[in-house]
Motif scaffolding. Structure first.
Motif, PDB file in Angstrom:
ATOM      1  N   LYS A 115      -5.897 -37.349 126.622  1.00  0.00           N
ATOM      2  CA  LYS A 115      -6.033 -36.345 125.587  1.00  0.00           C
ATOM      3  C   LYS A 115      -5.913 -37.018 124.229  1.00  0.00           C
ATOM      4  CE  LYS A 115      -4.506 -31.672 124.818  1.00  0.00           C
ATOM      5  NZ  LYS A 115      -3.510 -30.670 125.164  1.00  0.00           N
ATOM      6  N   LYS A 116      -6.946 -36.885 123.425  1.00  0.00           N
ATOM      7  CA  LYS A 116      -6.940 -37.496 122.096  1.00  0.00           C
ATOM      8  C   LYS A 116      -6.096 -36.642 121.157  1.00  0.00           C
ATOM      9  CE  LYS A 116     -10.014 -39.145 118.510  1.00  0.00           C
ATOM     10  NZ  LYS A 116     -11.394 -39.220 118.039  1.00  0.00           N
ATOM     11  N   ALA A 117      -5.251 -37.300 120.374  1.00  0.00           N
ATOM     12  CA  ALA A 117      -4.382 -36.589 119.446  1.00  0.00           C
ATOM     13  C   ALA A 117      -5.220 -35.967 118.335  1.00  0.00           C
ATOM     14  CB  ALA A 117      -3.362 -37.542 118.847  1.00  0.00           C
ATOM     15  N   SER A 118      -4.809 -34.790 117.894  1.00  0.00           N
ATOM     16  CA  SER A 118      -5.543 -34.109 116.834  1.00  0.00           C
ATOM     17  C   SER A 118      -5.323 -34.836 115.504  1.00  0.00           C
ATOM     18  CB  SER A 118      -5.088 -32.662 116.728  1.00  0.00           C
ATOM     19  OG  SER A 118      -3.754 -32.614 116.287  1.00  0.00           O
ATOM     20  N   PHE A 119      -6.144 -34.451 114.537  1.00  0.00           N
ATOM     21  CA  PHE A 119      -6.068 -35.085 113.220  1.00  0.00           C
ATOM     22  C   PHE A 119      -4.697 -34.874 112.590  1.00  0.00           C
ATOM     23  CE2 PHE A 119      -6.765 -34.885 108.595  1.00  0.00           C
ATOM     24  CZ  PHE A 119      -7.200 -36.180 108.389  1.00  0.00           C
ATOM     25  N   ARG A 158      -2.086 -37.068 114.246  1.00  0.00           N
ATOM     26  CA  ARG A 158      -2.200 -38.464 113.827  1.00  0.00           C
ATOM     27  C   ARG A 158      -1.672 -38.668 112.420  1.00  0.00           C
ATOM     28  NH1 ARG A 158      -8.077 -39.914 114.281  1.00  0.00           N
ATOM     29  NH2 ARG A 158      -8.398 -37.693 114.380  1.00  0.00           N
ATOM     30  N   MET A 159      -1.888 -37.681 111.524  1.00  0.00           N
ATOM     31  CA  MET A 159      -1.355 -37.810 110.162  1.00  0.00           C
ATOM     32  C   MET A 159       0.163 -37.686 110.156  1.00  0.00           C
ATOM     33  SD  MET A 159      -3.935 -35.999 107.488  1.00  0.00           S
ATOM     34  CE  MET A 159      -2.896 -36.416 106.111  1.00  0.00           C
ATOM     35  N   LYS A 160       0.695 -36.785 110.987  1.00  0.00           N
ATOM     36  CA  LYS A 160       2.140 -36.571 111.025  1.00  0.00           C
ATOM     37  C   LYS A 160       2.872 -37.813 111.516  1.00  0.00           C
ATOM     38  CE  LYS A 160       3.430 -33.397 113.830  1.00  0.00           C
ATOM     39  NZ  LYS A 160       3.900 -32.207 114.560  1.00  0.00           N
ATOM     40  N   GLY A 219       3.416 -38.402 103.812  1.00  0.00           N
ATOM     41  CA  GLY A 219       3.801 -37.569 102.670  1.00  0.00           C
ATOM     42  C   GLY A 219       2.712 -36.573 102.308  1.00  0.00           C
ATOM     43  N   ILE A 220       1.466 -37.014 102.293  1.00  0.00           N
ATOM     44  CA  ILE A 220       0.350 -36.113 102.008  1.00  0.00           C
ATOM     45  C   ILE A 220       0.279 -35.020 103.063  1.00  0.00           C
ATOM     46  CG2 ILE A 220      -2.185 -35.993 101.934  1.00  0.00           C
ATOM     47  CD1 ILE A 220      -2.115 -38.762 100.595  1.00  0.00           C
ATOM     48  N   TYR A 221       0.493 -35.386 104.322  1.00  0.00           N
ATOM     49  CA  TYR A 221       0.474 -34.387 105.397  1.00  0.00           C
ATOM     50  C   TYR A 221       1.534 -33.322 105.152  1.00  0.00           C
ATOM     51  CZ  TYR A 221       1.569 -32.198 109.819  1.00  0.00           C
ATOM     52  OH  TYR A 221       1.851 -31.272 110.787  1.00  0.00           O
ATOM     53  N   TYR A 222       2.771 -33.724 104.833  1.00  0.00           N
ATOM     54  CA  TYR A 222       3.846 -32.746 104.648  1.00  0.00           C
ATOM     55  C   TYR A 222       3.641 -31.904 103.397  1.00  0.00           C
ATOM     56  CZ  TYR A 222       6.412 -34.528 108.596  1.00  0.00           C
ATOM     57  OH  TYR A 222       6.790 -34.871 109.873  1.00  0.00           O
TER      58      TYR A 222
END
Length: 91
Positions: free
Chosen positions: A45-49, A52-54, A63-66
């Motif tokens: 199962k490929k991790a979602s975008f 992957r950012m988290k 930081g941008i993700y949060y």
């Protein structure tokens, strides 16, 4: 031309006989008490975008993700409040 057809038929017959022998051997080796090993591969199962950012290795990307996640949570909270308010007005 006929030689090619005969060669194709011969190779096909040989491969089928090899497969039959392999299936017979595997059926004979398994007993009623033993369960067959599960040889099916599980799909990776490929991790979602967002996942992957988290979990990104760079602090700036995390930081941008949060920041975007916090903004999105606030927008959704305001939207839910407005939807609740509209629902209460029309009861």
């Amino acid at each position: 031309m006929s030689e090619e057809i005969e060669n194709i038929n011969n190779t096909h017959n040989k491969s089928v006989s090899k497969l039959d022998d392999a299936t017979l051997a595997s059926e004979n080796s398994a007993t009623a008490n033993e369960s067959a090993p599960d040889l099916k591969t599980k799909p990776i199962k490929k991790a979602s975008f967002s996942d992957r950012m988290k979990n990104h290795r760079f602090f700036l990307v995390r930081g941008i993700y949060y920041i975007f996640y916090s903004i999105w949570a606030v927008v959704m909270a305001i939207g839910m409040f407005i939807a609740w308010l509209i629902a209460m007005l029309f009861i």
